[in-house]
Design a protein around this motif. Sequence first.
Motif, short mmCIF file in Angstrom:
data_model
loop_
_atom_site.label_atom_id
_atom_site.label_comp_id
_atom_site.label_asym_id
_atom_site.label_seq_id
_atom_site.Cartn_x
_atom_site.Cartn_y
_atom_site.Cartn_z
N VAL A 287 50.18 39.06 48.75
CA VAL A 287 49.00 39.04 47.78
C VAL A 287 49.17 37.96 46.70
O VAL A 287 50.02 38.21 46.04
CB VAL A 287 48.46 40.48 47.43
N ASP A 288 48.33 37.06 46.53
CA ASP A 288 48.51 36.17 45.29
C ASP A 288 47.12 36.69 44.32
O ASP A 288 46.01 36.40 44.71
CB ASP A 288 48.37 34.82 45.71
N PHE A 289 47.65 37.40 43.25
CA PHE A 289 46.46 37.74 42.33
C PHE A 289 45.69 36.54 41.54
O PHE A 289 45.02 36.99 40.64
CB PHE A 289 47.06 39.10 41.64
N ASN A 290 46.30 35.42 41.42
CA ASN A 290 45.87 34.72 40.73
C ASN A 290 44.30 34.47 40.78
O ASN A 290 43.44 34.31 40.01
CB ASN A 290 46.20 32.93 40.95
N ARG A 291 43.77 34.42 42.16
CA ARG A 291 42.45 34.34 42.25
C ARG A 291 41.51 35.54 42.04
O ARG A 291 40.54 35.38 41.89
CB ARG A 291 42.16 34.04 44.04
N GLY A 292 41.96 36.64 42.15
CA GLY A 292 41.68 38.05 41.78
C GLY A 292 40.81 38.03 40.49
O GLY A 292 41.50 37.72 39.28
N GLY A 293 39.47 38.42 40.41
CA GLY A 293 38.77 38.32 39.11
C GLY A 293 38.15 37.02 38.79
O GLY A 293 37.41 36.76 37.83
N THR A 294 38.26 36.00 39.70
CA THR A 294 37.59 34.79 39.42
C THR A 294 36.00 35.11 39.49
O THR A 294 35.47 35.71 40.35
CB THR A 294 37.92 33.86 40.67
N PRO A 295 35.33 34.48 38.55
CA PRO A 295 33.62 34.67 38.43
C PRO A 295 33.28 33.90 39.65
O PRO A 295 33.54 32.96 40.00
CB PRO A 295 33.15 34.07 37.20
N LEU A 296 32.12 34.70 40.51
CA LEU A 296 31.46 34.24 41.58
C LEU A 296 30.00 34.48 41.24
O LEU A 296 29.81 35.58 40.63
CB LEU A 296 31.81 35.00 42.91
N VAL A 297 29.32 33.51 41.75
CA VAL A 297 27.83 34.02 41.81
C VAL A 297 27.63 33.88 43.38
O VAL A 297 27.86 32.77 44.04
CB VAL A 297 26.97 32.63 41.29
N LYS B 244 38.84 34.05 33.83
CA LYS B 244 38.31 34.93 34.86
C LYS B 244 37.00 35.85 34.32
O LYS B 244 36.70 35.66 33.21
CB LYS B 244 39.51 35.87 35.14
N MET B 245 36.45 36.63 35.26
CA MET B 245 35.21 37.30 34.68
C MET B 245 35.29 37.99 34.08
O MET B 245 34.47 38.39 33.07
CB MET B 245 34.62 37.84 36.28
N PHE B 246 36.31 39.16 33.83
CA PHE B 246 36.55 40.21 32.97
C PHE B 246 37.71 40.34 32.23
O PHE B 246 38.11 41.29 31.65
CB PHE B 246 36.38 41.45 33.73
N CYS B 247 38.70 39.30 32.23
CA CYS B 247 39.87 39.13 31.47
C CYS B 247 40.22 37.68 30.87
O CYS B 247 39.38 36.79 31.31
CB CYS B 247 41.00 39.67 32.33
N GLY B 248 41.16 37.51 30.16
CA GLY B 248 41.23 36.13 29.76
C GLY B 248 42.18 35.28 30.42
O GLY B 248 42.75 34.39 30.02
N CYS B 249 42.59 35.73 31.63
CA CYS B 249 43.52 34.92 32.65
C CYS B 249 42.68 33.82 32.88
O CYS B 249 41.74 33.66 33.29
CB CYS B 249 43.97 35.72 33.73
N ARG B 250 43.69 32.59 32.94
CA ARG B 250 43.06 31.32 33.18
C ARG B 250 42.99 31.26 34.56
O ARG B 250 43.45 31.73 35.67
CB ARG B 250 44.06 29.89 32.88
N LEU B 251 41.79 30.48 35.12
CA LEU B 251 41.58 30.26 36.52
C LEU B 251 42.56 29.25 37.05
O LEU B 251 43.00 28.21 36.23
CB LEU B 251 40.19 29.75 36.69
N SER B 252 43.20 29.08 38.16
CA SER B 252 43.91 28.13 38.70
C SER B 252 43.75 27.75 40.23
O SER B 252 43.32 28.94 40.67
CB SER B 252 45.44 28.70 38.61
N PHE B 253 43.90 26.70 40.72
CA PHE B 253 43.92 26.72 42.04
C PHE B 253 45.42 26.02 42.51
O PHE B 253 45.66 25.07 41.89
CB PHE B 253 42.96 25.81 42.54
N GLY B 254 46.27 26.65 43.28
CA GLY B 254 47.40 25.98 43.83
C GLY B 254 48.48 26.13 42.84
O GLY B 254 49.62 25.67 42.88
N ASP B 255 48.41 26.93 41.85
CA ASP B 255 49.64 27.16 40.90
C ASP B 255 50.51 28.31 41.65
O ASP B 255 50.21 28.95 42.76
CB ASP B 255 49.16 28.00 39.77
N GLU B 256 51.69 28.25 41.15
CA GLU B 256 52.70 29.37 41.63
C GLU B 256 52.08 30.65 41.80
O GLU B 256 51.58 31.54 40.74
CB GLU B 256 53.87 29.60 40.55
#
Length: 475
Positions: A137-147, A18-30
């Motif tokens: 709310v699914d926080f997996n997407r929260g913090g994903t880097p965007l341009v 993610k943009m500001f932490c070490g969490c992995r990006l995921s799509f469609g995970d639990e």
Amino acid sequence: MEAVIGLEIHVQLSTQTKMFCGCRLSFGDEPNTHTCPVCLAHPGVLPVPNKKAIDYALLIAAALECEVAPRSIFHRKNYFYPDNPKAYQISQFDIPIAINGRLGDVRIHRAHLEEDAAKMIHVGESGRIQGSDASLVDFNRGGTPLVEIVTEPDLKSGAQVREWGQLLRATIKQLGVSNVNMEEGSLRCDANVSIRPVGSDVLGTKTEMKNMNSFRFIERGIEAEIERQKQLVASGGRVVQETLHYDPTSGELHSLRSKEEAHDYRYLPEPDLVPIAPSEQMITSARESLPELPAAKASRYRDQLGVQDAAALLLSFETEWAEFFEGVVAADDSIEPRVAANWVTGELAAELRKQGDEAPSGSRVTPASLAVLVGLVASKRVSHSAAKNVLEIMVAEGGEALEIVKEQGLEQISDSGELEAMVEAAIEANPKPAEQVRSGNDKAIGALVGAVMKQSKGRADGGEVTRLLKEKLSG
Ligand code: ADP
Ligand code: ZN
Ligand code: MG
């Protein structure tokens, strides 16, 4: 009146984390399996910027010919909503990482880095919170880097937005910095629409259409909105600034919020992050690592290789197709690139689709084997329609064109006696069209050509058949 359109495009970067932490990006995970105190906004945590996201933003900036800010700043954009646990989003405000670019005939106003919000999932029959209904709310997407890329209001129609949007998507895809999948939300596009009298350079009041998940829908939504504004103004009304949702199924536009409810984000400089100051070396290395981008590739195919417009665009938008095409041309330099491009984007693409394949990579047909087939057609050893039968077999079973031609007895009829006999038989068996051609109706010749092609199982040369028929029916 004429339409004026500007776009805001959110590109999810395909970094590992993610943009500001070490969490992995995921799509469609639990849901809620990729979270930590930083992206869940626990008290006292500090953001650490993702270097890869900055490199990716610099690549986008280079591809869009933007100027890079020597020191760009992060701000806190304040709003309260369940998808935003900090109650602010870290974004860029008055000094974004990139400004003043261009892609094709559209100017880029700016591009900035920010973090994505979490994903809301609305459950229950109504899809709204009512009675037993609920929003999750699914926080997996929260913090994903965007341009976020913001264009100048340089676009004029829905069709132009679709075409330009497809060019932008292909360009970003080629950079390898995003999956650019609109259905999954890794590319999201908002369209700002206004109208003004032709020739005026004053902008009218705009409406904003949110987040449609395909460029076809965006095109239709924009056309519907332009029409609505024109009718409104023609009947003495006035466009009010509002946010709209276009429903592609019903074709209707709904108002989401008006200007009175518009947000005041109270941007504040983010005190926990230093400015981004990319080194000269980071900026040049982004520029130098750019691959040949779709717009340049399309014009090279068109201007240098003589490939037709539509085929040049199709090929240049997908690296894989471009590589396949270049492979065909490289395999046999007597093949005209224009002809090879038509085979790849026309016959091959259609046959792959028919047999349930989207791309040439997994297919049994190789550039070299297609080159042989195209060569056989060019040298008139196989007719175009017989070659299509050969291609069908090549896609289904693989194999070499020449062998299939021999096995199936598909070599073009070169014996003029044999062809003449077939032409005469077709005239005899189809007296009605034959008579029509004799009396000057040229279109009727199609039925006779078809009959000969059928009888010869596609082995006859269509041009030669037409010539012979005309000769025999003109006397
Ligand atoms: P806002 O302040 O509402 O966010 P901006 O000036 O930041 O508006 O512009 C956002 C987007 O809207 C940009 O893509 C811009 O080109 C476009 N835009 C701005 N004004 C207009 C207008 N009058 N008609 C169409 N598009 C516009
Ligand atoms: Zn995290
Ligand atoms: Mg704005």
